[in-house]
Design a protein around this motif. Structure first.
Motif, PDB file in Angstrom:
ATOM      1  N   GLY A  19       0.790  -1.225   0.000  1.00 18.06           N
ATOM      2  CA  GLY A  19       0.000   0.000   0.000  1.00 18.06           C
ATOM      3  C   GLY A  19       0.821   1.273   0.000  1.00 18.06           C
ATOM      4  N   LEU A  20       2.131   1.165   0.155  1.00 20.29           N
ATOM      5  CA  LEU A  20       2.957   2.365   0.259  1.00 20.29           C
ATOM      6  C   LEU A  20       3.067   3.172  -1.033  1.00 20.29           C
ATOM      7  N   PRO A  21       3.418   2.537  -2.184  1.00 21.75           N
ATOM      8  CA  PRO A  21       3.649   3.342  -3.398  1.00 21.75           C
ATOM      9  C   PRO A  21       2.490   4.264  -3.762  1.00 21.75           C
ATOM     10  N   SER A  22       1.260   3.781  -3.615  1.00 19.97           N
ATOM     11  CA  SER A  22       0.113   4.601  -4.016  1.00 19.97           C
ATOM     12  C   SER A  22      -0.107   5.786  -3.082  1.00 19.97           C
ATOM     13  N   ARG A  23       0.490   5.753  -1.910  1.00 24.46           N
ATOM     14  CA  ARG A  23       0.322   6.845  -0.959  1.00 24.46           C
ATOM     15  C   ARG A  23       1.316   7.981  -1.192  1.00 24.46           C
ATOM     16  N   PHE A  24       2.268   7.762  -2.091  1.00 26.98           N
ATOM     17  CA  PHE A  24       3.301   8.764  -2.361  1.00 26.98           C
ATOM     18  C   PHE A  24       3.335   9.064  -3.867  1.00 26.98           C
ATOM     19  N   PRO A  25       2.381   9.869  -4.337  1.00 28.67           N
ATOM     20  CA  PRO A  25       2.270  10.105  -5.787  1.00 28.67           C
ATOM     21  C   PRO A  25       3.375  10.976  -6.364  1.00 28.67           C
ATOM     22  N   ILE A  26       4.097  11.703  -5.514  1.00 29.34           N
ATOM     23  CA  ILE A  26       5.151  12.600  -6.009  1.00 29.34           C
ATOM     24  C   ILE A  26       6.501  12.000  -5.638  1.00 29.34           C
ATOM     25  N   GLN A  27       7.326  11.769  -6.641  1.00 33.16           N
ATOM     26  CA  GLN A  27       8.637  11.173  -6.410  1.00 33.16           C
ATOM     27  C   GLN A  27       9.702  12.011  -7.091  1.00 33.16           C
ATOM     28  N   MET A  28      10.708  12.393  -6.340  1.00 33.21           N
ATOM     29  CA  MET A  28      11.783  13.231  -6.865  1.00 33.21           C
ATOM     30  C   MET A  28      13.106  12.475  -6.811  1.00 33.21           C
ATOM     31  N   ASP A  29      13.851  12.545  -7.887  1.00 35.23           N
ATOM     32  CA  ASP A  29      15.173  11.941  -7.953  1.00 35.23           C
ATOM     33  C   ASP A  29      16.233  13.040  -7.853  1.00 35.23           C
ATOM     34  N   PHE A  30      17.172  12.860  -6.949  1.00 37.68           N
ATOM     35  CA  PHE A  30      18.248  13.816  -6.720  1.00 37.68           C
ATOM     36  C   PHE A  30      19.558  13.190  -7.208  1.00 37.68           C
ATOM     37  N   PRO A  31      19.978  13.520  -8.429  1.00 37.72           N
ATOM     38  CA  PRO A  31      21.189  12.902  -8.975  1.00 37.72           C
ATOM     39  C   PRO A  31      22.445  13.420  -8.298  1.00 37.72           C
ATOM     40  N   ASP A  32      23.509  12.633  -8.389  1.00 29.69           N
ATOM     41  CA  ASP A  32      24.803  13.106  -7.905  1.00 29.69           C
ATOM     42  C   ASP A  32      25.232  14.328  -8.715  1.00 29.69           C
ATOM     43  N   PHE A  33      25.960  15.226  -8.084  1.00 31.69           N
ATOM     44  CA  PHE A  33      26.474  16.393  -8.783  1.00 31.69           C
ATOM     45  C   PHE A  33      27.688  16.006  -9.628  1.00 31.69           C
ATOM     46  N   THR A  34      27.854  16.705 -10.723  1.00 28.25           N
ATOM     47  CA  THR A  34      29.069  16.536 -11.514  1.00 28.25           C
ATOM     48  C   THR A  34      30.228  17.221 -10.777  1.00 28.25           C
ATOM     49  N   VAL A  35      31.450  16.942 -11.222  1.00 29.71           N
ATOM     50  CA  VAL A  35      32.618  17.559 -10.594  1.00 29.71           C
ATOM     51  C   VAL A  35      32.564  19.075 -10.751  1.00 29.71           C
ATOM     52  N   ASP A  36      32.215  19.555 -11.936  1.00 31.21           N
ATOM     53  CA  ASP A  36      32.130  21.002 -12.154  1.00 31.21           C
ATOM     54  C   ASP A  36      31.073  21.637 -11.256  1.00 31.21           C
ATOM     55  N   GLN A  37      29.945  20.960 -11.068  1.00 30.36           N
ATOM     56  CA  GLN A  37      28.910  21.490 -10.189  1.00 30.36           C
ATOM     57  C   GLN A  37      29.391  21.546  -8.738  1.00 30.36           C
ATOM     58  N   LEU A  38      30.149  20.540  -8.310  1.00 33.62           N
ATOM     59  CA  LEU A  38      30.672  20.543  -6.951  1.00 33.62           C
ATOM     60  C   LEU A  38      31.661  21.684  -6.745  1.00 33.62           C
ATOM     61  N   LEU A  39      32.476  21.971  -7.759  1.00 30.65           N
ATOM     62  CA  LEU A  39      33.401  23.097  -7.660  1.00 30.65           C
ATOM     63  C   LEU A  39      32.623  24.408  -7.576  1.00 30.65           C
ATOM     64  N   GLN A  40      31.547  24.513  -8.335  1.00 29.73           N
ATOM     65  CA  GLN A  40      30.712  25.707  -8.281  1.00 29.73           C
ATOM     66  C   GLN A  40      30.073  25.871  -6.897  1.00 29.73           C
ATOM     67  N   ILE A  41      29.628  24.748  -6.321  1.00 28.73           N
ATOM     68  CA  ILE A  41      29.052  24.776  -4.978  1.00 28.73           C
ATOM     69  C   ILE A  41      30.103  25.223  -3.964  1.00 28.73           C
ATOM     70  N   ALA A  42      31.317  24.678  -4.081  1.00 26.03           N
ATOM     71  CA  ALA A  42      32.388  25.034  -3.144  1.00 26.03           C
ATOM     72  C   ALA A  42      32.723  26.522  -3.227  1.00 26.03           C
ATOM     73  N   GLU A  43      32.789  27.060  -4.440  1.00 25.35           N
ATOM     74  CA  GLU A  43      33.091  28.483  -4.594  1.00 25.35           C
ATOM     75  C   GLU A  43      31.970  29.342  -4.029  1.00 25.35           C
ATOM     76  N   GLY A  44      30.726  28.870  -4.169  1.00 27.38           N
ATOM     77  CA  GLY A  44      29.608  29.598  -3.577  1.00 27.38           C
ATOM     78  C   GLY A  44      29.656  29.574  -2.056  1.00 27.38           C
ATOM     79  N   MET A  45      29.986  28.426  -1.491  1.00 29.61           N
ATOM     80  CA  MET A  45      30.132  28.335  -0.039  1.00 29.61           C
ATOM     81  C   MET A  45      31.211  29.288   0.459  1.00 29.61           C
ATOM     82  N   ALA A  46      32.331  29.335  -0.274  1.00 27.71           N
ATOM     83  CA  ALA A  46      33.428  30.221   0.119  1.00 27.71           C
ATOM     84  C   ALA A  46      33.002  31.676   0.062  1.00 27.71           C
ATOM     85  N   ARG A  47      32.291  32.079  -0.985  1.00 23.42           N
ATOM     86  CA  ARG A  47      31.832  33.471  -1.116  1.00 23.42           C
ATOM     87  C   ARG A  47      30.939  33.866   0.053  1.00 23.42           C
ATOM     88  N   GLU A  48      30.044  32.957   0.452  1.00 26.07           N
ATOM     89  CA  GLU A  48      29.133  33.272   1.551  1.00 26.07           C
ATOM     90  C   GLU A  48      29.884  33.496   2.859  1.00 26.07           C
TER      91      GLU A  48
END
Length: 341
Positions: free
Chosen positions: A219-248
């Motif tokens: 009965g579980l699947p039908s109770r959760f109609p919205i499903q989101m997939d969170f993919p791993d970040f690419t290396v370039d995206q991780l570098l962008q995240i790190a630079e953003g963290m540093a700026r903050e």
């Protein structure tokens, strides 16, 4: 056909369509759909330039990647907004179920998006408070018969008016039929019926494990109609995240430090494979680099103040390998933005 009629038809064809398609897509949404909604998030569909959505869009745009997640958040907003318009027009507006499944590895933004959705639901009138209650197995499962049900009910009560976010939800089913985790699942399912539309339940975890967990209860699947997939970040995206963290934090990763960080990320992804913690890893790397920089500067300037340039600059020698993942714990990210979980 008269010239006038022909001209009217051409004029109608030239006018842009005003219809908005509101569809809760599954994880198999194709690339063209993602691109279309990514364009919508950029304002091409005439989204409001002020008000709640403008604030949510700013927070979404701060998040690197996650195009499919941003698309689905927009669709949820559109569904809620159209429901309001239908109510104002005297039309029937059927209530929808917004319980969700989040699939993704650590550090991919699951908690951050859950917190955003809680605020969205509160602003749109779906939830009264819009707070996030984050729990895991230890918070739900008790030590004796009856204890688990009471602990779970207490947490559901605490989450009423907001979002109950169960991280690593699959751990509730790992003990088998006699494990108290099953009692927690049954109590959550009952709460979804007893408190319909009073809270949103989000179950999160690794993709494979969360799929296996959903199969433990038909009965579980039908109770959760919205499903989101969170993919791993690419290396370039991780570098962008790190630079953003540093700026903050008013720091700057020097070019040589960015190259060193990239090397560390590539090596870590190769070494730990499935357990790589994405944005959490680069956050831990940056925080350790800041500590290393502080020690380096005190040693270089024992009796004087470093220059502003020295104070903000993170050098490659400040970026050192992290301890084994097991010794880092499961500390989460910041409430929003770069410290994504």
């Amino acid at each position: 056909m008269s010239a006038r009629a022909h001209g009217e038809r051409e004029s109608a064809a030239a006018r842009p369509a005003r219809q908005i398609n509101v569809v809760l897509r599954s994880q198999e949404a194709n690339a063209s759909g993602t691109a279309a909604n990514a364009e919508a998030l950029g304002g091409a569909k005439g989204l409001p330039s002020s008000g709640p959505w403008a604030l949510w869009q700013q927070e979404l745009e701060r998040m690197v990647g996650l195009d499919n997640v941003k698309e689905l958040v927009y669709e949820i907003y559109a569904l809620l907004q159209i429901a309001q318009y239908r109510g104002e027009a005297g039309l029937h507006s059927q209530s929808h179920v917004y319980h969700m499944i989040f699939r993704g590895n650590p550090g991919t933004g699951k908690t951050t998006v859950a917190r955003l959705l809680a605020k969205l639901f509160q602003s749109m009138g779906l939830l009264s408070k819009g707070h996030l209650v984050e729990v895991e197995r230890a918070d739900l499962v008790g030590e004796y018969i009856g204890h688990t049900a009471q602990k779970t009910r207490d947490l559901v009560k605490k989450a009423l008016g907001g979002v109950l976010f169960v991280d690593e939800a699959y751990s509730l089913a790992r003990g088998g039929e006699k494990d108290f985790g099953k009692e927690a699942i049954d109590t959550l399912v009952k709460a979804m019926e007893d408190h319909r539309n009073q809270f949103v339940l989000i179950l999160a975890g690794y993709p494979l494990e969360i799929d296996m967990f959903m199969m433990t209860n038909p009965g579980l699947p039908s109770r959760f109609p919205i499903q989101m997939d969170f993919p791993d970040f690419t290396v370039d995206q991780l570098l962008q995240i790190a630079e953003g963290m540093a700026r903050e934090r008013d720091y700057v990763l020097l070019p040589q430090a960015v190259a060193k960080l990239k090397q560390n990320v590539l090596q870590e992804r190769e070494n730990v494979a499935q357990s790589f913690s994405n944005a959490r890893y680069v956050r831990n790397m940056l925080e350790r680099a800041i500590r290393n920089q502080a020690v380096r500067l005190l040693q270089q300037y024992p009796s004087a103040s470093p220059s502003r340039q020295e104070l903000v600059g993170i050098r490659p020698e400040d970026l050192r390998p992290l301890p084994a993942p097991s010794s880092l714990g499961a500390a989460g990210g910041s409430a929003f933005g770069w410290g994504m979980r």
